[in-house]
Scaffold this motif. Sequence first.
Motif, short mmCIF file in Angstrom:
data_model
loop_
_atom_site.label_atom_id
_atom_site.label_comp_id
_atom_site.label_asym_id
_atom_site.label_seq_id
_atom_site.Cartn_x
_atom_site.Cartn_y
_atom_site.Cartn_z
N THR A 194 0.88 -1.25 -0.03
CA THR A 194 0.25 0.12 -0.01
C THR A 194 0.53 1.37 -0.14
OG1 THR A 194 -0.09 0.18 2.41
CG2 THR A 194 -1.92 -1.10 1.35
N THR A 222 -8.63 2.49 -4.41
CA THR A 222 -8.07 3.71 -3.91
C THR A 222 -8.46 4.84 -4.88
OG1 THR A 222 -6.11 5.11 -3.64
CG2 THR A 222 -5.86 3.25 -4.82
N ASP A 223 -8.78 6.17 -4.56
CA ASP A 223 -8.79 7.17 -5.46
C ASP A 223 -7.62 7.64 -6.51
OD1 ASP A 223 -6.83 8.24 -3.42
OD2 ASP A 223 -8.37 10.16 -3.08
N GLU A 224 -6.21 6.85 -5.93
CA GLU A 224 -5.11 7.30 -6.54
C GLU A 224 -5.34 6.49 -8.03
OE1 GLU A 224 -1.18 6.57 -4.80
OE2 GLU A 224 -2.19 7.51 -2.75
N TYR A 275 2.25 1.82 -7.39
CA TYR A 275 1.17 1.31 -6.50
C TYR A 275 -0.23 1.61 -7.23
CZ TYR A 275 -2.37 2.05 -2.99
OH TYR A 275 -3.60 2.03 -2.38
N ASN A 295 -7.78 9.09 1.18
CA ASN A 295 -6.68 8.57 2.36
C ASN A 295 -7.47 8.37 3.60
OD1 ASN A 295 -5.04 10.08 0.20
ND2 ASN A 295 -3.41 10.05 1.72
N LYS A 302 2.98 6.30 7.17
CA LYS A 302 2.36 6.93 6.33
C LYS A 302 2.29 8.63 7.05
CE LYS A 302 0.02 3.76 3.73
NZ LYS A 302 0.80 2.41 4.09
N LEU A 303 1.84 9.46 6.26
CA LEU A 303 1.96 10.86 6.59
C LEU A 303 1.51 11.00 8.17
CD1 LEU A 303 2.46 13.81 5.58
CD2 LEU A 303 0.18 14.05 5.49
N PRO A 305 9.56 15.39 7.93
CA PRO A 305 9.70 15.83 6.55
C PRO A 305 8.50 15.83 5.66
CG PRO A 305 9.73 13.31 7.03
CD PRO A 305 9.29 13.96 8.43
N TYR A 338 7.54 16.54 1.84
CA TYR A 338 7.94 16.42 0.46
C TYR A 338 7.58 17.70 -0.44
CZ TYR A 338 7.90 11.44 1.32
OH TYR A 338 8.23 10.02 1.85
N ARG A 364 -4.68 16.22 -0.10
CA ARG A 364 -5.16 14.94 0.09
C ARG A 364 -6.60 15.06 0.88
NH1 ARG A 364 -1.90 14.11 -2.99
NH2 ARG A 364 -0.24 12.53 -3.28
N ASN A 383 -0.98 19.18 2.55
CA ASN A 383 -0.01 18.49 3.39
C ASN A 383 0.59 19.39 4.44
OD1 ASN A 383 -0.24 15.82 1.84
ND2 ASN A 383 1.68 16.30 0.84
N ARG A 408 8.74 13.36 -3.71
CA ARG A 408 8.50 12.34 -4.11
C ARG A 408 8.34 12.23 -5.59
NH1 ARG A 408 2.97 9.66 -1.90
NH2 ARG A 408 4.02 8.88 -0.35
N HIS A 431 4.90 12.61 -7.67
CA HIS A 431 4.12 13.09 -6.65
C HIS A 431 2.80 13.82 -7.13
CE1 HIS A 431 4.02 14.84 -2.30
NE2 HIS A 431 3.11 14.45 -2.68
#
Length: 341
Positions: free
Chosen positions: A88, A128-130, A152, A181, A191-192, A207, A209, A216, A251, A275, A278
């Motif tokens: 994932t 997933t929405d991705e 992914y 998410n 994960k974030l 961190p 990115y 999200r 984010n 990323r 991204h």
Amino acid sequence: MEKKLLITGGAGFMGSHFIRYILEKYENYQITNLDKLTYAGNLDNLADIEKNFSNRYQFIKGDITQEGDVNKALKQEVDIIVNFAAETHVDRSILEPKSFLLTDIVGTYNLLEAVRLGKANKIIQISTDEVFGQIKQGEFFEDSPFLPNSPYSAAKASADLFCRAYWKTYQIPVIVVHSCNYYGTHQYPEKLIPLFITNLLEEKDIPIYGDGEQVREWIFTEDYCQALDLIMHYGKIGESYNIGTGQRKKNKEVAELILKFMNKDKSYIKYVKDRPGHDFRYAINSDKLRKQFNWKPQVEFEQGLAKTIVWYENNEDWWKKLKNGDYLEYYKKQYNALDKN
Ligand code: NAD
Ligand code: DAU
């Protein structure tokens, strides 16, 4: 009426929440959980379930890419398969795509075949929405085109296309669910949200990115389980459903909220290399779900985030042992290596 469910990937984050939700809500449901126990699978997530529901719950360690393991879990016919099992994490998929291809595509294919052979009456594919890629403005609908940008999301999109093809070709009873998410307790601290909370608990930097402007959409575990319960029971076979809340955040806004709730200042924020590939923004339209089932999310992001932070504060035993390798340093080095190739 008694119902038998096979949940795959039930030792992970949302799978374990869904198992608990179903066993608590339906006294006549039996659940078998088939999970390979990868780095993300954690039997600690299910300790209370093993204890409180031992007569209605069983765990089988197994891999959905292995037909033999799937058959073992389906020795007795089941009513519904809910396929949570997947690799994932997007960053991992950039560095090690093969396991995503195998689990997310071949694993799903094995489950679809099992349904085709009559070993289950219905399968819910957790997606997933991705798969829709990124969207600068507006929202993704159920029939938006698939434009995945990471290994992914490409693997998840491929699995969803197999689901569609198995419905169209063989009329196997399948429903695909695309969600935004997830966040909540028991999420692996890569994960974030759990990464940032646990880093701050360890007095480490967080961190972000790139410039942190990426957006999200977030859903709390309980809201997701309620939506999935409705779709699993009453969703129309052969269709797909979006699950979304409209709670969209940059984010850096998420980072700032976590800092505020944990009484920390912005000096903990560290902007790091972005990323690769991204996605800038996800936003998912969930009118179909809301209108058909009168569903709406109950948990405001700030409220869910506060609950999540308190859980991580009180459950160091759960997360500390998962943070032994410094995988962020690892990602950074690997991304730099990608640049040189
Ligand atoms: P997770 O990474 O926390 O857990 C995945 C689980 O799958 C683990 O228990 C792991 O051991 C198991 N697994 C992995 N490979 C397996 C295999 N080959 N055979 C059997 N089990 C295997 O997962 P999550 O974040 O809760 O996500 C669950 C599902 O929801 C996934 O399908 C994911 O694509 C989807 N999804 C996740 C999010 C999110 O925000 N996390 C959002 C939308 C959709
Ligand atoms: O949209 C649903 C998807 O959400 C799921 O399908 C995936 O399984 C799940 O991992 C999640 O993918 P994201 O890439 O959106 O989640 P992640 O927590 O990895 O990152 C969220 C955002 O935060 C993303 O824009 C990248 C950024 N990020 C992430 C990490 C880990 C950072 O800025 N810093 C970080 O250290």
